[in-house]
Motif scaffolding. Structure first.
Motif, PDB file in Angstrom:
ATOM      1  N   HIS A  71      -5.090  -2.935   9.715  1.00  0.00           N
ATOM      2  CA  HIS A  71      -6.404  -1.800  10.166  1.00  0.00           C
ATOM      3  C   HIS A  71      -6.033  -1.015  10.353  1.00  0.00           C
ATOM      4  O   HIS A  71      -5.433  -0.315  11.210  1.00  0.00           O
ATOM      5  N   TYR A  72      -7.440   0.051  10.186  1.00  0.00           N
ATOM      6  CA  TYR A  72      -7.524   1.327  10.360  1.00  0.00           C
ATOM      7  C   TYR A  72      -7.172   1.651  11.649  1.00  0.00           C
ATOM      8  O   TYR A  72      -8.207   0.680  12.778  1.00  0.00           O
ATOM      9  N   THR A  97       0.383  -0.751  -0.162  1.00  0.00           N
ATOM     10  CA  THR A  97       0.313   0.128   0.175  1.00  0.00           C
ATOM     11  C   THR A  97       0.979   1.496  -0.342  1.00  0.00           C
ATOM     12  O   THR A  97       1.763   1.349   1.145  1.00  0.00           O
ATOM     13  N   LEU A 138     -10.978  -3.297   3.633  1.00  0.00           N
ATOM     14  CA  LEU A 138     -10.016  -2.212   3.273  1.00  0.00           C
ATOM     15  C   LEU A 138      -8.831  -2.571   4.338  1.00  0.00           C
ATOM     16  O   LEU A 138      -8.986  -2.637   5.550  1.00  0.00           O
ATOM     17  N   MET A 139      -7.729  -2.597   4.192  1.00  0.00           N
ATOM     18  CA  MET A 139      -6.478  -2.822   4.969  1.00  0.00           C
ATOM     19  C   MET A 139      -5.410  -1.998   4.438  1.00  0.00           C
ATOM     20  O   MET A 139      -5.336  -1.855   3.108  1.00  0.00           O
ATOM     21  N   GLY A 140      -4.487  -1.309   5.374  1.00  0.00           N
ATOM     22  CA  GLY A 140      -2.764  -1.020   4.838  1.00  0.00           C
ATOM     23  C   GLY A 140      -1.760  -2.713   5.419  1.00  0.00           C
ATOM     24  O   GLY A 140      -2.442  -3.438   5.824  1.00  0.00           O
ATOM     25  N   ARG A 171      -3.371   0.005  -4.258  1.00  0.00           N
ATOM     26  CA  ARG A 171      -2.991  -1.113  -2.810  1.00  0.00           C
ATOM     27  C   ARG A 171      -2.493  -2.197  -4.226  1.00  0.00           C
ATOM     28  O   ARG A 171      -3.257  -2.634  -4.756  1.00  0.00           O
ATOM     29  N   VAL A 218      -2.234   7.232   7.824  1.00  0.00           N
ATOM     30  CA  VAL A 218      -2.245   6.625   8.264  1.00  0.00           C
ATOM     31  C   VAL A 218      -2.637   6.259   9.019  1.00  0.00           C
ATOM     32  O   VAL A 218      -2.792   5.138   8.633  1.00  0.00           O
ATOM     33  N   LEU A 219      -3.162   6.456   9.402  1.00  0.00           N
ATOM     34  CA  LEU A 219      -4.806   6.278  10.185  1.00  0.00           C
ATOM     35  C   LEU A 219      -5.741   5.424   9.591  1.00  0.00           C
ATOM     36  O   LEU A 219      -6.625   5.289   9.921  1.00  0.00           O
ATOM     37  N   LEU A 220      -5.799   6.246   8.200  1.00  0.00           N
ATOM     38  CA  LEU A 220      -6.768   5.772   7.499  1.00  0.00           C
ATOM     39  C   LEU A 220      -6.967   4.825   6.179  1.00  0.00           C
ATOM     40  O   LEU A 220      -7.593   4.663   5.590  1.00  0.00           O
ATOM     41  N   HIS A 221      -5.605   4.560   5.502  1.00  0.00           N
ATOM     42  CA  HIS A 221      -4.858   3.821   4.883  1.00  0.00           C
ATOM     43  C   HIS A 221      -4.132   2.611   5.468  1.00  0.00           C
ATOM     44  O   HIS A 221      -3.798   2.003   5.155  1.00  0.00           O
ATOM     45  N   MET A 222      -2.962   3.302   6.076  1.00  0.00           N
ATOM     46  CA  MET A 222      -2.210   2.738   6.723  1.00  0.00           C
ATOM     47  C   MET A 222      -0.923   1.957   5.886  1.00  0.00           C
ATOM     48  O   MET A 222      -0.997   1.163   5.530  1.00  0.00           O
ATOM     49  N   PRO A 223      -0.513   3.081   4.724  1.00  0.00           N
ATOM     50  CA  PRO A 223       0.198   2.917   3.678  1.00  0.00           C
ATOM     51  C   PRO A 223       1.836   1.971   4.728  1.00  0.00           C
ATOM     52  O   PRO A 223       1.674   2.657   5.278  1.00  0.00           O
ATOM     53  N   ASP A 224       2.229   1.363   3.522  1.00  0.00           N
ATOM     54  CA  ASP A 224       3.314   0.828   3.685  1.00  0.00           C
ATOM     55  C   ASP A 224       5.016   2.069   3.688  1.00  0.00           C
ATOM     56  O   ASP A 224       5.409   2.422   5.011  1.00  0.00           O
ATOM     57  N   ARG A 240     -15.042  -2.577   0.115  1.00  0.00           N
ATOM     58  CA  ARG A 240     -15.299  -1.727  -1.135  1.00  0.00           C
ATOM     59  C   ARG A 240     -15.146  -3.264  -2.182  1.00  0.00           C
ATOM     60  O   ARG A 240     -14.785  -4.645  -1.656  1.00  0.00           O
TER      61      ARG A 240
END
Lengths: 298, 298
Positions: free
Chosen positions: B156-157, A130, B151-153, A146, A226-232, B146
């Motif tokens: 979890h969010y 992500t 969804l997650m990264g 993602r 970070v909080l809404l998508h937790m990307p790498d 979705r």
């Protein structure tokens, strides 16, 4: 076997980049033109692709990474159409109309989704599952990829309009967004900075207290991502991010805001590997557009 | 043909709901137990499923919708393991360990992702392509589904920890989050409300100015979800949301915050169809857990 050809358009607010590449990614023709009205730009776009096709043969798929707002939902009857943009002549313009004569499938996405895809494939986002790519320039926007696909909901994201905490006793600037005043774009995009101080941060000599103020607003978006998508990983590009010291200040402010709550190997102490600048520089958008065209062809 | 059986666990902070359903969704056995330590709960969980299997035959797949923080990445070696929870005994506990004896695949997700999935399937989120379900109770969290998948990264969010604008001249409460002070959860979750005023909003008689204050914080998350996910609908559940007048106040505050910027048929004037309460009430979680079990079996 000869590889098929892919057409790509990076449509920016100030310039268009047009390219034709082989499926391997090798670019065989490229040009740039200034963004004006569709009536002025589109004939030049058509002429470029016609010439490349005459020289090299047919194009198997087109990818477009465009400024917006634009309908990027393939299931929508208005897919590829500019919606409410205030740019003269663009509302209602549609990429498929001008590319239709080439009889190849077209994928249209946003400029930031295209850049996110480009960075994920060949830039600073390689290896991420992500990835969030944010541009901080004339406007502010984010693309999240993602598993190699840009995410969206009923429309593309509009991260520039989140509302960061804004202490007017510290920063009396009311914000420049016509919709929200002091949303992120209204506080930290390029035009907001020059409206507040008369010059860009770089022109002002990148004074630390001003850099920290803007970094704090950008960090609000970084933490929200970070909080809404937790990307790498979070990539921050665009003209404002070229300010010396800004990315470092964004790292510090984001780490402070997260407060140690998220424990993950991705979030290294200091966030030097988590919050980064683009690996492809200004090539991210066209690289992503070529990838969109490759997807369209397959 | 007899339908296969699906096992489901909704693991909440105060109670567990256990169910066995046919693939059609018909529940054939259900029980509840109080959440204590894993050493106390897990034997009861095992005993329930053993008994149902003895009566009805083997279970083809298990779905777990659990409180967290918990590793929900199927590719992780710690998939299904509680991570940094302060709940005594739970850090390191793992659902697969106790369900292993039943030799069926297990899918573990968060309680809010489970509830989002349940609402999407059978509740207020039916027909949505992208749906966000938020609980505002002891804690605050959001699941985004979705195309039928949560969804997650990299994790979890954690939407409860976004930081809303907080004017201390209006609301001097410093916030109760041990990590961030005045993040959303620190300002608007149930414990923050009772810490600030001594009682819940409902016990206080739902005074409009207090309801509006809390609604403003929740609306910050609602607007952030719109801008960062563009869901087709936002569902708000949980104990705090049962306060009379609160959902209406959240609608007003969210609409004000978005400022007319997002034009879409989903965002109806007044947001009555956009920001809604759960359709399944307290059944959303176990409905989603059954769906996770169905996915595990297939």
């Amino acid at each position: 076997m000869t590889q098929r050809l892919i057409g790509a358009i990076e449509a920016g607010g100030t310039k268009f980049v047009l390219a034709v590449a082989r499926e391997s990614g090798e670019v065989i023709a490229e040009t740039r033109l200034a963004t004006r009205t569709p009536a002025e730009c589109f004939p030049e776009v058509i002429a470029f692709f016609r010439q490349v096709i005459a020289d090299h043969g047919p194009i198997a798929g087109f990818g477009v990474a465009s400024f917006g707002p634009i309908d990027i939902d393939p299931a929508s009857p208005r897919y590829g159409t500019f919606t409410t943009t205030p740019k003269p002549g663009w509302a209602g313009a549609r990429f498929q109309d001008i590319l239709g004569e080439f009889q190849a499938p077209v994928i249209v996405d946003t400029d930031v989704n295209g850049a996110a895809l480009g960075e994920w494939l060949q830039g600073a986002g390689q290896g991420c599952h992500t990835l969030a790519y944010t541009t901080v320039g004339t406007g502010i926007g984010t693309g999240v990829v993602r598993a190699g696909r840009p995410l969206m909901g009923f429309s593309h994201y509009e991260t520039g309009h989140v509302q960061p905490p804004h202490d007017r006793s510290v920063d009396p600037f009311p914000g420049g967004c016509p919709f929200h005043g002091d949303c992120l774009e209204g506080l930290a995009a390029g035009p907001a900075i020059t409206a507040r101080w008369g010059q860009s941060l770089s022109e002002l000599g990148s004074p630390p207290e001003k850099v920290d103020l803007i970094a704090g607003y950008i960090a609000h978006l970084a933490a929200s991502l970070v909080l809404l998508h937790m990307p790498d990983r979070l990539i921050f590009g665009g003209g404002v991010m070229k300010t010396p010291g800004l990315i470092e200040a964004v790292r510090r402010a984001t780490e402070a805001r997260l407060g140690g709550y998220i424990q993950a190997p991705q979030l290294d102490p200091g966030l030097e590997h988590y919050i980064v600048t683009p690996g492809l520089g200004d090539l991210a958008g066209i690289t992503g557009a070529i990838e969109l065209g490759r997807k369209a062809a397959n």
